[in-house]
Scaffold this motif. Structure first.
Motif, PDB file in Angstrom:
ATOM      1  N   ASN A 178       0.752  -1.384  -0.047  1.00 31.89           N
ATOM      2  CA  ASN A 178       0.079   0.130  -0.012  1.00 31.89           C
ATOM      3  C   ASN A 178       0.913   1.293   0.068  1.00 31.89           C
ATOM      4  N   ALA A 179       0.481   2.243  -0.664  1.00 30.53           N
ATOM      5  CA  ALA A 179       1.341   3.357  -0.844  1.00 30.53           C
ATOM      6  C   ALA A 179       1.399   4.418   0.369  1.00 30.53           C
ATOM      7  N   LYS A 180       0.505   3.701   1.253  1.00 30.39           N
ATOM      8  CA  LYS A 180       0.476   4.620   2.557  1.00 30.39           C
ATOM      9  C   LYS A 180       1.200   3.934   3.735  1.00 30.39           C
ATOM     10  N   GLN A 181       1.696   2.743   3.323  1.00 31.72           N
ATOM     11  CA  GLN A 181       2.729   2.141   4.253  1.00 31.72           C
ATOM     12  C   GLN A 181       4.087   2.757   4.588  1.00 31.72           C
ATOM     13  N   SER A 182       4.428   2.591   6.037  1.00 29.23           N
ATOM     14  CA  SER A 182       5.844   3.237   6.080  1.00 29.23           C
ATOM     15  C   SER A 182       6.891   2.226   5.410  1.00 29.23           C
ATOM     16  N   ASP A 183       8.136   2.540   5.103  1.00 30.95           N
ATOM     17  CA  ASP A 183       8.993   1.963   4.392  1.00 30.95           C
ATOM     18  C   ASP A 183       9.218   0.498   4.980  1.00 30.95           C
ATOM     19  N   ALA A 184       9.262   0.597   6.250  1.00 30.33           N
ATOM     20  CA  ALA A 184       9.430  -0.615   6.989  1.00 30.33           C
ATOM     21  C   ALA A 184       8.340  -1.554   6.836  1.00 30.33           C
ATOM     22  N   ASP A 185       7.031  -1.170   6.960  1.00 28.17           N
ATOM     23  CA  ASP A 185       5.983  -1.938   6.775  1.00 28.17           C
ATOM     24  C   ASP A 185       5.987  -2.553   5.199  1.00 28.17           C
ATOM     25  N   PHE A 186       6.181  -1.477   4.334  1.00 27.87           N
ATOM     26  CA  PHE A 186       6.371  -2.065   3.054  1.00 27.87           C
ATOM     27  C   PHE A 186       7.418  -2.951   2.587  1.00 27.87           C
ATOM     28  N   ASP A 187       8.680  -2.898   3.117  1.00 24.47           N
ATOM     29  CA  ASP A 187       9.625  -3.969   3.044  1.00 24.47           C
ATOM     30  C   ASP A 187       9.057  -5.134   3.490  1.00 24.47           C
ATOM     31  N   LYS A 188       8.522  -5.156   4.720  1.00 24.79           N
ATOM     32  CA  LYS A 188       8.170  -6.520   5.481  1.00 24.79           C
ATOM     33  C   LYS A 188       7.054  -7.121   4.821  1.00 24.79           C
ATOM     34  N   THR A 189       6.040  -6.177   4.193  1.00 19.62           N
ATOM     35  CA  THR A 189       5.154  -6.950   3.545  1.00 19.62           C
ATOM     36  C   THR A 189       5.604  -7.690   2.215  1.00 19.62           C
ATOM     37  N   LEU A 190       6.405  -6.971   1.478  1.00 20.53           N
ATOM     38  CA  LEU A 190       7.059  -7.459   0.181  1.00 20.53           C
ATOM     39  C   LEU A 190       7.865  -8.587   0.734  1.00 20.53           C
ATOM     40  N   ALA A 191       8.584  -8.463   1.495  1.00 22.89           N
ATOM     41  CA  ALA A 191       9.578  -9.766   2.107  1.00 22.89           C
ATOM     42  C   ALA A 191       8.622 -10.993   2.271  1.00 22.89           C
ATOM     43  N   THR A 192       7.649 -10.964   2.761  1.00 25.40           N
ATOM     44  CA  THR A 192       6.764 -11.791   3.126  1.00 25.40           C
ATOM     45  C   THR A 192       6.090 -12.493   1.646  1.00 25.40           C
ATOM     46  N   ALA A 193       5.948 -11.743   0.703  1.00 26.10           N
ATOM     47  CA  ALA A 193       5.207 -12.304  -0.534  1.00 26.10           C
ATOM     48  C   ALA A 193       6.516 -12.897  -1.404  1.00 26.10           C
ATOM     49  N   VAL A 194       7.669 -12.222  -1.333  1.00 23.71           N
ATOM     50  CA  VAL A 194       8.827 -12.627  -1.900  1.00 23.71           C
ATOM     51  C   VAL A 194       9.207 -14.129  -1.531  1.00 23.71           C
ATOM     52  N   ASP A 195       9.230 -14.092  -0.358  1.00 24.73           N
ATOM     53  CA  ASP A 195       9.699 -15.469   0.395  1.00 24.73           C
ATOM     54  C   ASP A 195       8.749 -16.481   0.075  1.00 24.73           C
ATOM     55  N   SER A 196       7.421 -16.377   0.200  1.00 23.90           N
ATOM     56  CA  SER A 196       6.586 -17.352  -0.042  1.00 23.90           C
ATOM     57  C   SER A 196       6.442 -17.788  -1.573  1.00 23.90           C
ATOM     58  N   ILE A 197       6.648 -16.737  -2.463  1.00 26.92           N
ATOM     59  CA  ILE A 197       6.802 -17.270  -3.938  1.00 26.92           C
ATOM     60  C   ILE A 197       8.069 -17.788  -4.313  1.00 26.92           C
ATOM     61  N   TYR A 198       9.109 -17.369  -3.765  1.00 30.60           N
ATOM     62  CA  TYR A 198      10.304 -18.039  -3.855  1.00 30.60           C
ATOM     63  C   TYR A 198      10.262 -19.786  -3.432  1.00 30.60           C
ATOM     64  N   ARG A 199       9.752 -19.742  -2.224  1.00 33.21           N
ATOM     65  CA  ARG A 199       9.892 -21.156  -1.493  1.00 33.21           C
ATOM     66  C   ARG A 199       8.804 -21.980  -2.586  1.00 33.21           C
ATOM     67  N   ALA A 200       7.789 -21.557  -3.219  1.00 35.84           N
ATOM     68  CA  ALA A 200       6.807 -22.403  -4.193  1.00 35.84           C
ATOM     69  C   ALA A 200       7.387 -22.543  -5.330  1.00 35.84           C
TER      70      ALA A 200
END
Length: 297
Positions: A271-293
């Motif tokens: 989300n555009a309104k997320q802080s950089d820390a929250d944005f990076d954490k959310t993206l990391a969760t997505a990247v990690d799960s798609i990578y594992r799959a």
């Protein structure tokens, strides 16, 4: 930028391809999901500025690296812009170790024979030359199958390979994307016709050439294994096609040798309104799960 190094990175497939290529028609929806309403921009120019801000934020995130993301597909306007002072394709490869691709299709024709072919692509040779100059590795071109119609699917595959050969002649690697709509009742039948048509073309290709394929996740796990194993295929990647990330990941992990090339499933929750820390954490969760799959198979 070494083509051999990029080829090896894709061939090894230790990760997935991020699809950052929403075009003019799908950009408003992508921005809305990102928390940017249409009232926040006026006209196409501001809209594309907003989507470039979103894509730049994804690409510059500490969670977006070549350790888990092997490639990224760009929209033409993204290729033509800069990220942190470098052309986007240069930034991806030099700073992140991510192989750049370019979406080249101009959208879809009206449905006929149960499919939507790609619209004509005037100026494609000039676009491919520009992409090659910017050290883009490959391209992606999408058409859509809505029914198990043999004539329609043959036309789709013929067109995909015709464009693919034009891309190869320009020195780039084509990702052929004949998407099967995931909600159709005869999806399995459409997939069977599609694979048979693709195999005809692959078997007839010059042995020195290769293509990539981007396909909807199949109804039957490992159905596309003959394509994954074909000597003319560098890599088979999967599109999420409207599945949520968890379901797309679960289906992908059942298909040996296929890796993800997700768009909505990658940006889900950002989300555009997320802080950089929250944005990076959310993206990391997505990247990690798609990578594992992607590496599960």
């Amino acid at each position: 930028m070494s083509i051999a190094e990029m080829t090896a990175k894709i061939d090894a497939g230790q990760g997935f391809i991020a699809a950052l290529d929403q075009s003019g028609g799908s950009t408003p929806k992508a921005l809305a999901l990102y928390g940017v309403e249409e009232s926040e921009y006026a006209g196409d120019a501001e809209m594309f500025d907003k989507i470039h801000e979103m894509r730049s934020r994804i690409m510059t995130s500490s969670s977006f690296t070549g350790d888990k993301i092997v490639g990224a597909i760009l929209f033409e306007m993204t290729m033509d812009r800069d990220v942190e002072g470098k052309p986007t394709s240069h930034y991806l490869w030099e700073e992140k170790g991510v192989v750049p691709f370019l979406k080249i299709d101009k959208g879809l024709e009206a449905e006929a024979n149960g499919v939507q072919l790609m619209k004509p692509m005037p100026g494609l040779d000039a676009l491919l030359a520009r992409a090659a100059k910017l050290h883009v590795f490959g391209t992606k071109e999408r058409s859509v199958i809505h029914a198990a119609n043999a004539a329609g699917i043959k036309a789709i595959v013929d067109q995909q390979f015709d464009v693919g050969m034009q891309v190869i002649k320009a020195g780039l690697m084509p990702i052929l994307e004949p998407e099967v709509t995931i909600t159709i009742a005869d999806k399995a039948e459409a997939e069977a016709i599609l694979m048979a048509e693709i195999l005809k073309h692959l078997d007839a290709m010059d042995p020195s050439l290769k293509v990539m394929l981007k396909l909807s996740l199949p109804t039957v796990a490992n159905f596309y294994k003959p394509l994954v194993d074909h000597p003319r295929v560098l890599k088979v990647v999967a599109l999420s096609g409207g599945y949520g990330r968890d379901e797309a990941n679960a289906l992908l992990s059942q298909n040996t040798g296929m890796i993800a090339s997700f768009s909505r499933a990658l940006s889900e929750g950002l989300n555009a309104k997320q802080s950089d820390a929250d944005f990076d954490k959310t993206l990391a969760t997505a990247v990690d799960s798609i990578y594992r799959a992607s590496i599960a198979g």
